[in-house]
Motif scaffolding. Structure first.
Motif, PDB file in Angstrom:
ATOM      1  N   PRO A 343      65.041 -82.868  14.918  1.00 33.01           N
ATOM      2  CA  PRO A 343      65.992 -81.922  15.281  1.00 33.01           C
ATOM      3  C   PRO A 343      65.200 -81.153  16.197  1.00 33.01           C
ATOM      4  O   PRO A 343      64.010 -80.448  16.207  1.00 33.01           O
ATOM      5  N   ALA A 344      66.096 -80.612  17.534  1.00 34.41           N
ATOM      6  CA  ALA A 344      65.455 -79.682  18.466  1.00 34.41           C
ATOM      7  C   ALA A 344      65.348 -78.225  17.665  1.00 34.41           C
ATOM      8  O   ALA A 344      64.640 -77.669  18.330  1.00 34.41           O
ATOM      9  N   HIS A 345      66.222 -78.209  16.685  1.00 39.52           N
ATOM     10  CA  HIS A 345      66.212 -76.686  16.043  1.00 39.52           C
ATOM     11  C   HIS A 345      65.917 -76.903  14.614  1.00 39.52           C
ATOM     12  O   HIS A 345      66.646 -77.667  13.994  1.00 39.52           O
ATOM     13  N   ARG A 346      65.137 -76.199  14.056  1.00 44.78           N
ATOM     14  CA  ARG A 346      64.780 -76.243  12.872  1.00 44.78           C
ATOM     15  C   ARG A 346      65.269 -75.072  12.119  1.00 44.78           C
ATOM     16  O   ARG A 346      65.106 -73.978  12.486  1.00 44.78           O
ATOM     17  N   MET A 347      65.721 -75.009  10.683  1.00 43.18           N
ATOM     18  CA  MET A 347      66.048 -73.836  10.225  1.00 43.18           C
ATOM     19  C   MET A 347      64.939 -73.192   9.733  1.00 43.18           C
ATOM     20  O   MET A 347      63.751 -73.783   9.306  1.00 43.18           O
ATOM     21  N   PRO A 348      64.977 -71.916   9.871  1.00 42.07           N
ATOM     22  CA  PRO A 348      64.199 -71.000   9.366  1.00 42.07           C
ATOM     23  C   PRO A 348      63.956 -71.306   7.737  1.00 42.07           C
ATOM     24  O   PRO A 348      64.909 -71.171   7.236  1.00 42.07           O
ATOM     25  N   GLY A 349      62.675 -71.120   7.441  1.00 45.79           N
ATOM     26  CA  GLY A 349      62.481 -71.262   5.866  1.00 45.79           C
ATOM     27  C   GLY A 349      62.532 -69.965   5.232  1.00 45.79           C
ATOM     28  O   GLY A 349      62.763 -68.865   5.710  1.00 45.79           O
ATOM     29  N   SER A 350      62.681 -70.061   3.943  1.00 45.10           N
ATOM     30  CA  SER A 350      62.592 -68.889   2.960  1.00 45.10           C
ATOM     31  C   SER A 350      61.445 -69.034   2.216  1.00 45.10           C
ATOM     32  O   SER A 350      60.738 -69.942   2.296  1.00 45.10           O
ATOM     33  N   GLY A 351      61.251 -68.002   1.422  1.00 44.55           N
ATOM     34  CA  GLY A 351      60.162 -67.754   0.683  1.00 44.55           C
ATOM     35  C   GLY A 351      58.806 -67.672   1.536  1.00 44.55           C
ATOM     36  O   GLY A 351      58.832 -67.089   2.360  1.00 44.55           O
ATOM     37  N   LEU A 352      57.671 -68.453   1.043  1.00 49.10           N
ATOM     38  CA  LEU A 352      56.370 -68.390   1.765  1.00 49.10           C
ATOM     39  C   LEU A 352      56.434 -68.882   3.217  1.00 49.10           C
ATOM     40  O   LEU A 352      55.745 -68.487   4.011  1.00 49.10           O
ATOM     41  N   GLY A 353      57.569 -69.680   3.693  1.00 47.33           N
ATOM     42  CA  GLY A 353      57.674 -69.962   4.846  1.00 47.33           C
ATOM     43  C   GLY A 353      58.590 -69.261   5.712  1.00 47.33           C
ATOM     44  O   GLY A 353      59.087 -69.857   6.838  1.00 47.33           O
ATOM     45  N   SER A 354      58.908 -67.968   5.292  1.00 46.86           N
ATOM     46  CA  SER A 354      60.057 -67.419   5.934  1.00 46.86           C
ATOM     47  C   SER A 354      59.453 -66.817   7.306  1.00 46.86           C
ATOM     48  O   SER A 354      58.185 -66.479   7.273  1.00 46.86           O
ATOM     49  N   PRO A 362      55.763 -59.034  -2.853  1.00 47.49           N
ATOM     50  CA  PRO A 362      55.168 -58.075  -4.081  1.00 47.49           C
ATOM     51  C   PRO A 362      53.761 -58.595  -4.497  1.00 47.49           C
ATOM     52  O   PRO A 362      53.631 -59.759  -4.441  1.00 47.49           O
ATOM     53  N   THR A 363      53.037 -57.766  -4.878  1.00 51.25           N
ATOM     54  CA  THR A 363      51.700 -57.982  -5.345  1.00 51.25           C
ATOM     55  C   THR A 363      51.931 -58.050  -6.877  1.00 51.25           C
ATOM     56  O   THR A 363      52.110 -57.031  -7.759  1.00 51.25           O
ATOM     57  N   LEU A 364      51.762 -59.314  -7.406  1.00 50.20           N
ATOM     58  CA  LEU A 364      51.951 -59.734  -8.908  1.00 50.20           C
ATOM     59  C   LEU A 364      50.748 -59.464  -9.667  1.00 50.20           C
ATOM     60  O   LEU A 364      49.780 -58.994  -8.993  1.00 50.20           O
ATOM     61  N   GLU A 365      51.094 -59.839 -10.829  1.00 50.67           N
ATOM     62  CA  GLU A 365      49.907 -59.653 -11.786  1.00 50.67           C
ATOM     63  C   GLU A 365      48.467 -60.365 -11.462  1.00 50.67           C
ATOM     64  O   GLU A 365      48.941 -61.743 -10.856  1.00 50.67           O
ATOM     65  N   PRO A 366      47.555 -59.901 -11.165  1.00 50.29           N
ATOM     66  CA  PRO A 366      46.119 -60.598 -10.643  1.00 50.29           C
ATOM     67  C   PRO A 366      45.797 -61.563 -11.552  1.00 50.29           C
ATOM     68  O   PRO A 366      45.772 -61.585 -12.793  1.00 50.29           O
ATOM     69  N   ASP A 627      62.919 -65.984  -4.930  1.00 49.09           N
ATOM     70  CA  ASP A 627      63.306 -64.705  -4.421  1.00 49.09           C
ATOM     71  C   ASP A 627      62.054 -63.771  -4.913  1.00 49.09           C
ATOM     72  O   ASP A 627      62.249 -63.152  -5.919  1.00 49.09           O
ATOM     73  N   TRP A 628      61.043 -63.878  -4.258  1.00 51.59           N
ATOM     74  CA  TRP A 628      59.708 -63.252  -4.584  1.00 51.59           C
ATOM     75  C   TRP A 628      59.936 -61.843  -4.580  1.00 51.59           C
ATOM     76  O   TRP A 628      58.996 -61.245  -5.440  1.00 51.59           O
ATOM     77  N   SER A 629      60.846 -60.966  -3.823  1.00 52.61           N
ATOM     78  CA  SER A 629      60.743 -59.427  -3.722  1.00 52.61           C
ATOM     79  C   SER A 629      61.624 -59.143  -5.101  1.00 52.61           C
ATOM     80  O   SER A 629      61.047 -58.039  -5.648  1.00 52.61           O
TER      81      SER A 629
END
Length: 690
Positions: A343-354, A362-366, A627-629
């Protein structure tokens, strides 16, 4: 090119033919001495080859192509019951020759389309191993070993008393920097090198090959060969000797091949088709829709012959010979006609690929450094124990170490080391003789499929993230994934976590007919319909190998009167057909691909409603972006890995809202949305309100 107009890109032939003067020399020999048997010892050609490579004549044996020498080597050095090492997905002649010698073939899987040198050398010391066939450059992947890797194989083989046989039929196409094995022969090392005049020398019709190695090993092959007198014919011997008078032919054809190969790469990239960069006169190509199907369409519609690699253990791939630039242009035009453009147009990703700034992370538990590193080690241990079958055995109850050794066939010190790491990480309990799962170990076994999926299936991609990020390597070319392990891992997760949810949701609705999109091996179709004799089902699958497996399983279950399989691409509106009378349509873990390929999720769902006009329910399962936020606590298993690998494969993972918006715009009502085993994975039951 044949007189019938068929472009032969399936046999790795040299389109430029032999050096100047060779045909004339062969014709003269045929005209003057056709009635005379050849000299069985091929003395003139052996002398010429010895001079060409800087070895003595007793270190050379000539045969009717390298294939004959593969067989002669096996018959010479193998006895019934001996072990012979070969790699998976390589030239099948090695295993065939070993079978004729009644030897035991032991296969070593490739890693990322390359010979796995560490795995190969680890098996050299096993009881009974006598020979190891190493195709270098490898046919059909086109990858080549570095000098240090060849040296590692020779060193370990000499220590184990094993003879390594390097089949270098395509070596002249690679850079001279890779020609380490012949140098090792000159240095007196214990190995055999096989080469041929069929490839870069352009003499495939005459069948002339040769072996190089220590005099005593070559003498034993020659003794076996004497049972087949005159196998190297007079014309082939004369033509091969004449070819050696033109050493410049090799460099000229190497350069021609490299130029045409780049044109092929460009055409494959333009068509959006994955491939592996090659050091040979052929390229391993991913085949959308299945290798046999694409090969058939190229042959039937364009008169181009390519090699379907199912016989090599690489279903879904083709081997395409590198021809002239004009032939490569013809092939690329045909390929573009048969493979849908990306496809000429790819949908924008969500999550890590957004996109940048679209979402907050957020910074989660280390994770402590020790936990991260030990987790890396433990993940590989989990994968190894899964593939050895240890977890399944321990799930039945405690086992003695001797029982585990007997059941797995593993080496005691090495299996013990794996089990001890499992104990150190808290998942196993060991005493002198017995092994059992701890409580956390039993929970770990439920998740073992993730490790097969990620550590095994995507291990190569994970190890090359930096190169992928900077663009020095590309997914689908230098970097691949292990599709078999991905499928096995997904299946393990499905059995332990998803099947109860599927059964509960499906059991709550009434249906008499099912269409399963991407039916795979038909397992789901059989589950949904097999036990109820009033139900019928249809599987739709784009991969021919999977479709054939599905048909076979249905036949084996005695369900072919009620269940069927259609080979079709869902995005082609299932060949413009409609399927009335279907109550329930199912699609598991493939909808993100359909959404992204079209860029129109709602349009995909509307199309499915048109194709299945009587459907009352759709049961859709897929993994969405976290939904990482809104996430807190530790990172869940699977989610980050799923989003990361898809980002590096340029396949965006979509958010939950994208799915439910598409459903609503297509007039589908969400009756149920159930967590489906894996994190951020859902099973939707959709109603058409019919």
């Amino acid at each position: 090119m044949n007189d019938d107009g068929i472009l032969r890109l399936h046999c790795n032939e040299n389109p430029y033919g032999p050096p100047d003067g060779v045909v004339e020399a062969a014709a003269a020999e045929l005209g003057e001495r056709c009635s005379e048997y050849p000299d069985s010892g091929s003395p003139r050609l052996r002398a010429r080859l010895a001079a060409y490579y800087g070895v003595t004549e007793d270190m050379v044996e000539v045969g009717n192509g390298a294939d004959e020498l593969v067989l002669l080597t096996a018959l010479t050095f193998l006895r019934p019951g001996d072990g012979v090492l070969v790699t998976d997905s390589t030239f099948p002649g090695y295993a065939a020759a070993a079978a004729l010698a009644r030897a035991e073939v032991r296969k070593v899987p490739l890693t990322g389309h390359r010979v796995a040198v560490d795995a190969l050398t680890a098996q050299l010391a096993q009881d009974g191993v006598r020979l190891a066939f190493v195709c270098n450059p490898n046919n059909p992947t086109g990858t080549v070993l570095e000098a240090a890797e060849v040296e590692q194989i020779i060193d370990r083989a000499e220590a184990a008393g094993v003879i390594p046989v390097f089949d270098e039929a395509y070596m002249e196409y690679a850079s001279p920097a890779y020609e380490h094995a012949v140098g090792a022969v000159r240095a007196g090392r214990r190995l055999i090198v096989l080469r041929t005049f069929s490839k870069i020398w352009g003499l495939a019709a005459l069948r002339s090959g040769y072996a190089l190695g220590p005099g005593d090993l070559i003498a034993r092959i020659a003794a076996t060969h004497r049972t087949l007198p005159f196998s190297a014919n007079r014309v082939a011997q004369q033509a091969a000797a004449a070819a050696l008078d033109r050493p410049e032919h090799v460099e000229l054809n190497r350069a021609r091949n490299a130029e045409a190969r780049e044109l092929l790469y460009a055409g494959l990239e333009s068509a959006g088709v994955g491939f592996v960069r090659s050091q040979t006169n052929f390229v391993l190509v991913e085949a959308p829709g299945g290798g046999a199907e694409l090969a058939g369409r190229l042959a039937g519609n364009h008169r181009i012959a390519t090699r379907d690699l199912g016989i090599f253990g690489l279903p879904g791939h083709l081997r395409v010979s590198v021809g002239t630039p004009e032939q490569m242009e013809r092939f690329c035009r045909a390929l573009e006609a048969e493979v849908p453009r990306p496809p000429a147009h790819r949908m924008p990703g969500s999550g890590l690929g957004s996109p940048r700034g679209a979402e907050a992370f957020p910074t989660l538990e280390p994770q402590e450094p020790a936990a991260m590193f030990n987790g890396y080690v433990g993940a590989h241990v989990v994968l190894a124990l899964t593939e050895l079958g240890v977890w399944d055995l321990l799930a039945e109850g405690p086992r003695s170490l001797d029982d585990l050794l007997s059941r797995t066939g593993a080496d005691e010190p090495r299996l013990s080391a794996l089990l001890r790491v499992g104990a150190l990480l808290g998942h196993l309990r060991l005493d002198a003789d017995n092994v059992e799962l701890t409580g956390p170990g039993r929970e770990l076994v439920r998740h073992a499929g993730y490790f097969t999926w990620g550590v095994g299936g995507y291990g190569e991609l994970m190890s090359r993230l930096s190169g992928l990020a900077e663009g020095s390597v590309a997914f689908g070319r230098e970097v691949g994934r292990d599709g078999k392990r991905i499928a096995v891992g997904s299946g393990l997760v499905g059995r332990t976590m998803m099947l109860p949810v599927e059964a509960e949701v499906a059991g709550a609705i009434d249906y008499t007919s099912v269409a399963d999109l991407g039916c795979g091996d038909a397992s789901r179709l059989i589950r949904l319909c097999g036990t109820d004799t009033a139900r019928r089902g249809l599987g739709i699958e784009v991969n021919a190998s999977a479709a054939e497996t599905a048909r076979r399983r249905i036949d084996e279950k005695g369900l072919s009167d009620r269940l069927g399989v259609v080979l079709a691409d869902v995005l082609d509106h299932v060949d413009q057909r409609t399927f009335p009378g279907i109550d329930l349509v199912t699609s598991f873990l493939m909808m993100h691909d359909l959404f992204e390929l079209t860029g129109d999720p709602a349009g995909v769902m509307r199309m499915l409603r048109d194709v299945f006009p009587d459907a009352k329910h759709f049961m859709i399962a897929d993994t969405v972006a976290q939904d990482w936020s809104a996430h807190s606590g530790p990172v869940p298993v699977f989610s980050a890995a799923f989003e990361l690998v898809h980002t590096f494969m340029d396949t965006p993972v979509l958010g939950l809202d994208t799915y439910e918006k598409a459903f609503a715009e297509a007039g589908l009502r969400v009756e149920r949305r159930e967590p489906f085993g894996a994190p951020s994975t859902w099973l939707w039951l959709l109603s058409t309100d019919r």
